[in-house]
Design a protein around this motif. Structure first.
Motif, PDB file in Angstrom:
ATOM      1  N   LEU A  96     -18.826  -5.883  -2.049  1.00  0.00           N
ATOM      2  CA  LEU A  96     -17.430  -6.101  -2.405  1.00  0.00           C
ATOM      3  C   LEU A  96     -16.848  -4.787  -2.902  1.00  0.00           C
ATOM      4  CD1 LEU A  96     -17.840  -9.451  -4.357  1.00  0.00           C
ATOM      5  CD2 LEU A  96     -17.145  -9.157  -1.973  1.00  0.00           C
ATOM      6  N   GLY A  97     -15.558  -4.575  -2.660  1.00  0.00           N
ATOM      7  CA  GLY A  97     -14.966  -3.330  -3.106  1.00  0.00           C
ATOM      8  C   GLY A  97     -13.455  -3.351  -3.044  1.00  0.00           C
ATOM      9  N   ALA A  98     -12.892  -2.225  -3.415  1.00  0.00           N
ATOM     10  CA  ALA A  98     -11.450  -2.027  -3.385  1.00  0.00           C
ATOM     11  C   ALA A  98     -11.177  -0.584  -2.998  1.00  0.00           C
ATOM     12  CB  ALA A  98     -10.842  -2.333  -4.751  1.00  0.00           C
ATOM     13  N   GLU A  99      -9.996  -0.364  -2.423  1.00  0.00           N
ATOM     14  CA  GLU A  99      -9.625   0.963  -1.970  1.00  0.00           C
ATOM     15  C   GLU A  99      -8.169   1.224  -2.342  1.00  0.00           C
ATOM     16  OE1 GLU A  99     -10.778   2.669   2.101  1.00  0.00           O
ATOM     17  OE2 GLU A  99      -8.745   1.894   2.401  1.00  0.00           O
ATOM     18  N   LEU A 100      -7.895   2.389  -2.895  1.00  0.00           N
ATOM     19  CA  LEU A 100      -6.531   2.844  -3.149  1.00  0.00           C
ATOM     20  C   LEU A 100      -6.278   4.046  -2.253  1.00  0.00           C
ATOM     21  CD1 LEU A 100      -6.282   2.758  -7.037  1.00  0.00           C
ATOM     22  CD2 LEU A 100      -5.198   1.203  -5.424  1.00  0.00           C
ATOM     23  N   ARG A 101      -5.054   4.141  -1.726  1.00  0.00           N
ATOM     24  CA  ARG A 101      -4.742   5.270  -0.856  1.00  0.00           C
ATOM     25  C   ARG A 101      -3.320   5.736  -1.108  1.00  0.00           C
ATOM     26  NH1 ARG A 101      -4.541   0.999   1.764  1.00  0.00           N
ATOM     27  NH2 ARG A 101      -6.583   1.004   2.679  1.00  0.00           N
ATOM     28  N   TYR A 102      -3.132   7.045  -0.986  1.00  0.00           N
ATOM     29  CA  TYR A 102      -1.813   7.668  -1.067  1.00  0.00           C
ATOM     30  C   TYR A 102      -1.684   8.564   0.152  1.00  0.00           C
ATOM     31  CZ  TYR A 102       1.918  10.828  -2.427  1.00  0.00           C
ATOM     32  OH  TYR A 102       3.077  11.559  -2.444  1.00  0.00           O
ATOM     33  N   ARG A 103      -0.585   8.417   0.880  1.00  0.00           N
ATOM     34  CA  ARG A 103      -0.365   9.256   2.058  1.00  0.00           C
ATOM     35  C   ARG A 103       1.070   9.749   2.065  1.00  0.00           C
ATOM     36  NH1 ARG A 103      -3.597   5.293   5.984  1.00  0.00           N
ATOM     37  NH2 ARG A 103      -5.660   5.895   5.298  1.00  0.00           N
ATOM     38  N   GLU A 104       1.210  11.017   2.397  1.00  0.00           N
ATOM     39  CA  GLU A 104       2.519  11.647   2.490  1.00  0.00           C
ATOM     40  C   GLU A 104       2.632  12.276   3.868  1.00  0.00           C
ATOM     41  OE1 GLU A 104       4.860  15.256   0.310  1.00  0.00           O
ATOM     42  OE2 GLU A 104       3.541  13.995  -0.902  1.00  0.00           O
ATOM     43  N   HIS A 111      14.902  10.194  15.614  1.00  0.00           N
ATOM     44  CA  HIS A 111      15.085  11.062  14.458  1.00  0.00           C
ATOM     45  C   HIS A 111      13.733  11.431  13.864  1.00  0.00           C
ATOM     46  CE1 HIS A 111      14.790   7.114  12.488  1.00  0.00           C
ATOM     47  NE2 HIS A 111      14.475   7.756  11.379  1.00  0.00           N
ATOM     48  N   VAL A 112      13.764  12.306  12.880  1.00  0.00           N
ATOM     49  CA  VAL A 112      12.567  12.744  12.177  1.00  0.00           C
ATOM     50  C   VAL A 112      12.683  12.276  10.735  1.00  0.00           C
ATOM     51  CG1 VAL A 112      11.263  14.770  11.417  1.00  0.00           C
ATOM     52  CG2 VAL A 112      12.274  14.735  13.687  1.00  0.00           C
ATOM     53  N   GLN A 113      11.566  11.837  10.157  1.00  0.00           N
ATOM     54  CA  GLN A 113      11.589  11.301   8.796  1.00  0.00           C
ATOM     55  C   GLN A 113      10.400  11.801   7.989  1.00  0.00           C
ATOM     56  OE1 GLN A 113      11.205   7.073   9.048  1.00  0.00           O
ATOM     57  NE2 GLN A 113       9.175   7.149   9.908  1.00  0.00           N
ATOM     58  N   ASP A 114      10.531  11.727   6.666  1.00  0.00           N
ATOM     59  CA  ASP A 114       9.426  11.948   5.738  1.00  0.00           C
ATOM     60  C   ASP A 114       9.056  10.582   5.173  1.00  0.00           C
ATOM     61  OD1 ASP A 114       9.645  14.665   6.142  1.00  0.00           O
ATOM     62  OD2 ASP A 114      10.726  15.046   4.285  1.00  0.00           O
ATOM     63  N   VAL A 115       7.768  10.272   5.133  1.00  0.00           N
ATOM     64  CA  VAL A 115       7.313   8.958   4.663  1.00  0.00           C
ATOM     65  C   VAL A 115       6.260   9.155   3.581  1.00  0.00           C
ATOM     66  CG1 VAL A 115       6.204   6.782   5.301  1.00  0.00           C
ATOM     67  CG2 VAL A 115       7.697   7.918   6.934  1.00  0.00           C
ATOM     68  N   THR A 116       6.392   8.398   2.495  1.00  0.00           N
ATOM     69  CA  THR A 116       5.399   8.377   1.433  1.00  0.00           C
ATOM     70  C   THR A 116       4.926   6.937   1.282  1.00  0.00           C
ATOM     71  OG1 THR A 116       6.515  10.181   0.304  1.00  0.00           O
ATOM     72  CG2 THR A 116       4.958   8.891  -0.995  1.00  0.00           C
ATOM     73  N   SER A 117       3.610   6.732   1.201  1.00  0.00           N
ATOM     74  CA  SER A 117       3.086   5.376   1.024  1.00  0.00           C
ATOM     75  C   SER A 117       1.956   5.385   0.003  1.00  0.00           C
ATOM     76  CB  SER A 117       2.604   4.795   2.353  1.00  0.00           C
ATOM     77  OG  SER A 117       1.466   5.468   2.819  1.00  0.00           O
ATOM     78  N   PHE A 118       1.877   4.295  -0.745  1.00  0.00           N
ATOM     79  CA  PHE A 118       0.809   4.075  -1.715  1.00  0.00           C
ATOM     80  C   PHE A 118       0.354   2.642  -1.536  1.00  0.00           C
ATOM     81  CE2 PHE A 118      -0.769   2.757  -5.896  1.00  0.00           C
ATOM     82  CZ  PHE A 118      -1.758   3.707  -6.074  1.00  0.00           C
ATOM     83  N   GLY A 168     -14.615  -5.800   6.446  1.00  0.00           N
ATOM     84  CA  GLY A 168     -13.199  -5.992   6.728  1.00  0.00           C
ATOM     85  C   GLY A 168     -12.411  -5.674   5.475  1.00  0.00           C
ATOM     86  N   LYS A 169     -11.140  -5.316   5.676  1.00  0.00           N
ATOM     87  CA  LYS A 169     -10.294  -5.033   4.521  1.00  0.00           C
ATOM     88  C   LYS A 169      -8.893  -5.548   4.778  1.00  0.00           C
ATOM     89  CE  LYS A 169      -9.907  -0.173   5.699  1.00  0.00           C
ATOM     90  NZ  LYS A 169      -9.904   1.165   5.133  1.00  0.00           N
ATOM     91  N   THR A 170      -8.225  -5.920   3.686  1.00  0.00           N
ATOM     92  CA  THR A 170      -6.851  -6.380   3.759  1.00  0.00           C
ATOM     93  C   THR A 170      -6.146  -5.986   2.474  1.00  0.00           C
ATOM     94  OG1 THR A 170      -5.417  -8.269   4.181  1.00  0.00           O
ATOM     95  CG2 THR A 170      -7.383  -8.692   2.853  1.00  0.00           C
ATOM     96  N   GLY A 171      -4.870  -5.659   2.595  1.00  0.00           N
ATOM     97  CA  GLY A 171      -4.107  -5.252   1.419  1.00  0.00           C
ATOM     98  C   GLY A 171      -2.659  -4.993   1.770  1.00  0.00           C
ATOM     99  N   TYR A 172      -1.983  -4.255   0.895  1.00  0.00           N
ATOM    100  CA  TYR A 172      -0.570  -3.941   1.076  1.00  0.00           C
ATOM    101  C   TYR A 172      -0.306  -2.484   0.719  1.00  0.00           C
ATOM    102  CZ  TYR A 172       0.509  -8.827   1.700  1.00  0.00           C
ATOM    103  OH  TYR A 172       0.566 -10.099   2.200  1.00  0.00           O
ATOM    104  N   ALA A 173       0.761  -1.948   1.299  1.00  0.00           N
ATOM    105  CA  ALA A 173       1.207  -0.589   0.988  1.00  0.00           C
ATOM    106  C   ALA A 173       2.693  -0.620   0.667  1.00  0.00           C
ATOM    107  CB  ALA A 173       0.958   0.346   2.158  1.00  0.00           C
ATOM    108  N   GLN A 174       3.066   0.049  -0.400  1.00  0.00           N
ATOM    109  CA  GLN A 174       4.474   0.281  -0.737  1.00  0.00           C
ATOM    110  C   GLN A 174       4.851   1.600  -0.094  1.00  0.00           C
ATOM    111  OE1 GLN A 174       6.689  -1.589  -2.614  1.00  0.00           O
ATOM    112  NE2 GLN A 174       8.244  -0.056  -2.132  1.00  0.00           N
ATOM    113  N   TRP A 175       5.998   1.670   0.586  1.00  0.00           N
ATOM    114  CA  TRP A 175       6.371   2.887   1.292  1.00  0.00           C
ATOM    115  C   TRP A 175       7.852   3.176   1.112  1.00  0.00           C
ATOM    116  CZ3 TRP A 175      10.139   2.439   4.961  1.00  0.00           C
ATOM    117  CH2 TRP A 175      10.402   1.147   5.435  1.00  0.00           C
ATOM    118  N   SER A 176       8.192   4.427   1.310  1.00  0.00           N
ATOM    119  CA  SER A 176       9.607   4.829   1.350  1.00  0.00           C
ATOM    120  C   SER A 176       9.743   5.947   2.372  1.00  0.00           C
ATOM    121  CB  SER A 176      10.099   5.284  -0.021  1.00  0.00           C
ATOM    122  OG  SER A 176       9.452   6.462  -0.414  1.00  0.00           O
TER     123      SER A 176
END
Length: 183
Positions: free
Chosen positions: A71-79, A91-98, A115-123
């Motif tokens: 069992l586990g958990a994963e956190l990710r940040y991507r820019e 168009h071209v965009q900048d995206v940040t997600s956590f 297997g993994k499942t979760g959610y990401a907040q993005w802008s």
């Protein structure tokens, strides 16, 4: 009688360095392994498209009565910078997600599936394109699965697929294959 039970439990205890890695373990950079079996790992994320950078932090353990369940958990940040997209016009965009995911895996000998499942907040912020496209944000579902093979001579092979369910985040969908040589 309690003394005998404590002695039996003490002989069943494996030092943390002898415990097998979870089925979803990347073994990229082990940060800490606690005596209770918790394994904390981290790694920088690099994508072949050249748009994205970030990091991924994974923690996992094997429950005491089980040798094959992980069992586990994963956190990710991507820019991501200057990502071309056709959503709402070219168009071209900048995206940040956590985001974060819960991970469950089964290990049978040297082979593991997870297997993994979760959610990401993005802008996202537009860089070029129509003035109608404004800064937007939201939540997107993350899902993925993978397999790991631990060879007899110590190397680890891993194959993983991860998908983020939003058209503005398609560039973050990944299929990765890797070979790890722990030392």
């Amino acid at each position: 009688m309690d003394t005998e039970r404590a002695e039996n439990q003490a002989t069943d205890f494996k030092p943390s360095s002898q415990r097998p890695a979870p089925s979803f373990s990347t073994l990229s950079q082990e940060i800490v392994r606690l005596d209770n079996g918790l394994l904390l790992q981290g790694d920088e994320v690099h994508t072949p498209d050249g748009y994205t950078s970030g990091f991924r932090l994974t923690a996992g353990f094997t429950p005491v009565p089980s040798d094959g369940l992980d069992l586990g958990a994963e956190l990710r940040y991507r820019e991501s910078n200057n990502v071309p997209t056709s959503v709402g016009g070219n168009h071209v965009q900048d995206v940040t997600s956590f985001g974060g995911s819960l991970i469950a895996g089964l290990r049978v000998g040297a082979f593991g599936l997870y297997g993994k499942t979760g959610y990401a907040q993005w802008s996202s912020d537009p860089v070029t394109g129509s003035q109608q496209i404004e800064t937007s944000s939201g939540m997107a579902r993350i899902q993925g699965f993978g397999a790991r093979w631990l060879a007899d001579d110590g190397w680890i092979g891993q194959l993983e697929m991860e998908e983020i369910d939003h058209p503005l985040l398609e560039h973050l969908n990944m299929v990765t294959a890797s070979v790890h040589l722990p030392f």
